[in-house]
Design an enzyme around this catalytic site. Structure first.
Site, PDB file in Angstrom:
ATOM      1  N   GLU A  51      -3.500  17.204 -11.746  1.00 54.52           N
ATOM      2  CA  GLU A  51      -4.153  17.364 -13.171  1.00 54.52           C
ATOM      3  C   GLU A  51      -5.410  17.624 -13.490  1.00 54.52           C
ATOM      4  OE1 GLU A  51      -1.657  15.394 -16.251  1.00 54.52           O
ATOM      5  OE2 GLU A  51      -3.473  15.395 -17.671  1.00 54.52           O
TER       6      GLU A  51
ATOM      7  N   ARG B 132       0.825  -1.399   0.039  1.00 55.52           N
ATOM      8  CA  ARG B 132       0.326   0.111   0.052  1.00 55.52           C
ATOM      9  C   ARG B 132       0.814   1.358  -0.063  1.00 55.52           C
ATOM     10  NH1 ARG B 132      -2.756  -3.370   3.564  1.00 55.52           N
ATOM     11  NH2 ARG B 132      -4.441  -4.326   2.404  1.00 55.52           N
TER      12      ARG B 132
ATOM     13  N   HIS C 241       8.876   8.416 -27.978  1.00 54.30           N
ATOM     14  CA  HIS C 241       7.605   9.660 -27.264  1.00 54.30           C
ATOM     15  C   HIS C 241       7.988  10.815 -27.608  1.00 54.30           C
ATOM     16  CE1 HIS C 241       5.051  11.110 -24.327  1.00 54.30           C
ATOM     17  NE2 HIS C 241       5.786  11.877 -23.875  1.00 54.30           N
TER      18      HIS C 241
ATOM     19  N   HIS D 224       0.393  10.556 -28.673  1.00 57.41           N
ATOM     20  CA  HIS D 224       0.025   9.263 -28.274  1.00 57.41           C
ATOM     21  C   HIS D 224      -0.722   8.643 -29.515  1.00 57.41           C
ATOM     22  CE1 HIS D 224      -0.466  10.750 -23.821  1.00 57.41           C
ATOM     23  NE2 HIS D 224       0.727  10.454 -24.164  1.00 57.41           N
TER      24      HIS D 224
ATOM     25  N   GLU E  11      10.301  17.782 -25.282  1.00 54.36           N
ATOM     26  CA  GLU E  11       9.576  17.870 -24.229  1.00 54.36           C
ATOM     27  C   GLU E  11      10.077  19.469 -23.679  1.00 54.36           C
ATOM     28  OE1 GLU E  11       7.286  16.314 -22.978  1.00 54.36           O
ATOM     29  OE2 GLU E  11       7.411  14.091 -23.414  1.00 54.36           O
TER      30      GLU E  11
ATOM     31  N   HIS F 221       0.549  16.082 -26.778  1.00 55.44           N
ATOM     32  CA  HIS F 221       0.338  14.963 -26.680  1.00 55.44           C
ATOM     33  C   HIS F 221      -0.606  14.090 -27.090  1.00 55.44           C
ATOM     34  CE1 HIS F 221       3.947  15.742 -24.223  1.00 55.44           C
ATOM     35  NE2 HIS F 221       3.981  14.467 -23.829  1.00 55.44           N
TER      36      HIS F 221
ATOM     37  N   LYS G 100       8.352  22.889 -14.731  1.00 62.09           N
ATOM     38  CA  LYS G 100       7.414  21.532 -14.676  1.00 62.09           C
ATOM     39  C   LYS G 100       7.096  21.784 -13.061  1.00 62.09           C
ATOM     40  CE  LYS G 100       6.079  17.335 -14.721  1.00 62.09           C
ATOM     41  NZ  LYS G 100       6.252  15.829 -15.287  1.00 62.09           N
TER      42      LYS G 100
ATOM     43  N   LYS H 197       3.796  11.367 -11.476  1.00 64.93           N
ATOM     44  CA  LYS H 197       2.752  10.458 -12.178  1.00 64.93           C
ATOM     45  C   LYS H 197       3.365   9.217 -12.766  1.00 64.93           C
ATOM     46  CE  LYS H 197       0.418  13.630 -15.555  1.00 64.93           C
ATOM     47  NZ  LYS H 197      -0.044  13.745 -17.008  1.00 64.93           N
TER      48      LYS H 197
ATOM     49  N   ARG I 213      -2.175  21.637 -14.954  1.00 65.41           N
ATOM     50  CA  ARG I 213      -0.901  20.540 -15.232  1.00 65.41           C
ATOM     51  C   ARG I 213      -1.289  20.252 -16.738  1.00 65.41           C
ATOM     52  NH1 ARG I 213       1.605  15.894 -11.533  1.00 65.41           N
ATOM     53  NH2 ARG I 213       2.993  15.048 -13.034  1.00 65.41           N
TER      54      ARG I 213
ATOM     55  N   ASN J  52       0.425  18.626 -21.731  1.00 59.30           N
ATOM     56  CA  ASN J  52      -0.039  17.856 -22.657  1.00 59.30           C
ATOM     57  C   ASN J  52      -0.092  18.370 -24.052  1.00 59.30           C
ATOM     58  OD1 ASN J  52      -0.271  15.878 -20.792  1.00 59.30           O
ATOM     59  ND2 ASN J  52      -2.340  16.329 -20.222  1.00 59.30           N
TER      60      ASN J  52
END
Ligand SMILES: NC(=O)c1ccc[n+]([C@@H]2O[C@H](COP(=O)([O-])OP(=O)(O)OC[C@H]3O[C@@H](n4cnc5c(N)ncnc54)[C@H](O)[C@@H]3O)[C@@H](O)[C@H]2O)c1
Ligand SMILES: [Zn+2]
Length: 348
Positions: free
Chosen positions: A224, A112, A252, A239, A176, A235, A214, A134, A228, A232
């Protein structure tokens, strides 16, 4: 009768990002370093020489985005059980974004939640993936659809690891960096237009400036729900490119570069950006040696794949588009015709 559970949470997940030569790291508990078969033979001995702990184990997984899945997570978790890691143990993510995302996810769910430290070894992971908490993996439906927000204990960024990074991977990280500059910081973008990132000192400055951006965004919006999502930019298209071409074929960051140019085309048709500004972003992408062009074999299918992206709410795609250079805007009502046009143009 109703019973209320009151959880007055006051959790401080703050952490530090250390930049420069990696200082010795001391742990009072068991530590497991998670890395891959490419990085281990080159850098693992050097990392181990900097770590002291009662017990240090290594978990070395296969290299590649195609292994960023639940099977690998299960293998790592099995090893953690075998090693009898307990709730006080610490995981160390030593690698690029793939290792960072998976190690962070394992840390989030093992017993956990245990602590983890990020030691990124790619430019992309240094400026983006290792900061912000993330974590997660891909599945057959798309990228990063499974995961958790889980912040590291600390992040240690030493650009010296980058000496052995293949050129394409290096450029991926630059994509990026351009992404953040183009939407968040005009001064930084203009600086990037002028500099040579092959110079160590300049590269370090670019890393610092990117992490600052960032960090600013993550502090505003950890999970997000708003700002945030600005990260993207490019992105949604990227993707789709990665999925269509098969994960790992176009990297990527390479697809982010192509995706930004598609996003700019959309921004142009919506009147959000001037021709010359879109051109400047494309030129910056080219200047560093990234390819801005991508031709999809099937624009309709490409468009359809947006609806599997987890950023798609109620069948509405929200695009992050540049609003001039250094600013951004969320657009969720872009007409399909214009989006298809941007896809078909493919950077032309
Ligand atoms: N969590 C986030 O916020 C976030 C943000 C951006 C990207 N990501 C994720 O990051 C991943 C991409 O990360 P990446 O670009 O770092 O890719 P990666 O982790 O696959 O690393 C790229 C390649 O470089 C190799 N490598 C790493 N360091 C090296 C070194 N120092 N010397 C030689 N080779 C080295 C790796 O073995 C791999 O082959 C994607 O899965 C993406 O979804 C996550
Ligand atoms: Zn990215």
């Amino acid at each position: 009768m109703d019973i209320e559970i009151v959880l007055n949470k006051n959790i401080d997940d703050s952490y530090k990002i250390y930049l420069g030569d990696l200082d010795p790291l001391r742990f009072e508990t068991k530590v497991a370093i998670v890395t891959n078969k490419t990085i281990a033979p080159i850098h693992l001995a050097a990392l181990r020489s900097k770590i002291s702990a009662p017990e240090i184990s290594e978990i070395i997984i296969d290299d590649g985005e195609e292994y960023k899945n639940l099977q690998t997570i299960e293998k790592i978790l099995d090893r953690l059980c075998d090693l009898r890691l307990d709730r006080r143990s610490v995981l160390i993510a030593f690698g690029g974004g793939v290792i960072g995302d998976m190690t962070g996810f394992c840390a989030a769910i093992y017993q956990r939640g245990i602590s983890f430290v990020q030691i990124p070894t790619t430019l992309l992971a240094m400026v983006d993936a290792s900061v912000g908490g993330k974590t997660g993996v891909n599945n057959s439906y798309g990228k990063n659809l499974i995961g958790a927000f889980y912040q590291p204990l600390s992040v240690h960024i030493d650009p010296a690891w980058l000496k052995t990074l293949p050129k394409r991977e290096f450029l991926s990280g630059i994509a990026e960096i351009i992404k953040m500059a183009a939407t968040l910081d005009k001064g930084f973008f203009e600086w990037l237009e002028k500099v040579d990132l092959n110079d160590d000192k300049t590269l370090k400055e670019a890393i610092v400036r990117s992490i600052r951006l960032k960090a600013r965004i993550v502090m505003q919006d950890e999970k997000e729900s708003g700002a945030r999502a600005a990260l993207n930019y490019g992105h949604t298209f990227a993707h789709a490119i990665e999925k269509e071409s098969g994960y790992g074929v176009i990297l990527h960051g390479e697809s982010v570069a192509m995706g930004m140019v598609m996003a700019n085309r959309l921004a142009l048709s919506l009147g959000l950006i001037k021709d010359e500004e879109a051109l400047r972003i494309k030129q910056a992408i080219k200047k560093f040696g990234l390819n801005p062009y991508y031709k999809t074999p099937n624009p309709e299918l490409f468009y359809e794949s947006f609806f599997l992206d987890k950023k798609t709410k109620n069948n509405n795609i929200t695009f992050v588009l540049p609003r001039n250079i250094g600013d951004y805007i969320f657009v969720s009502d872009a007409p399909k015709k214009l989006v298809l046009e941007a896809i078909e143009k493919g950077g032309e």
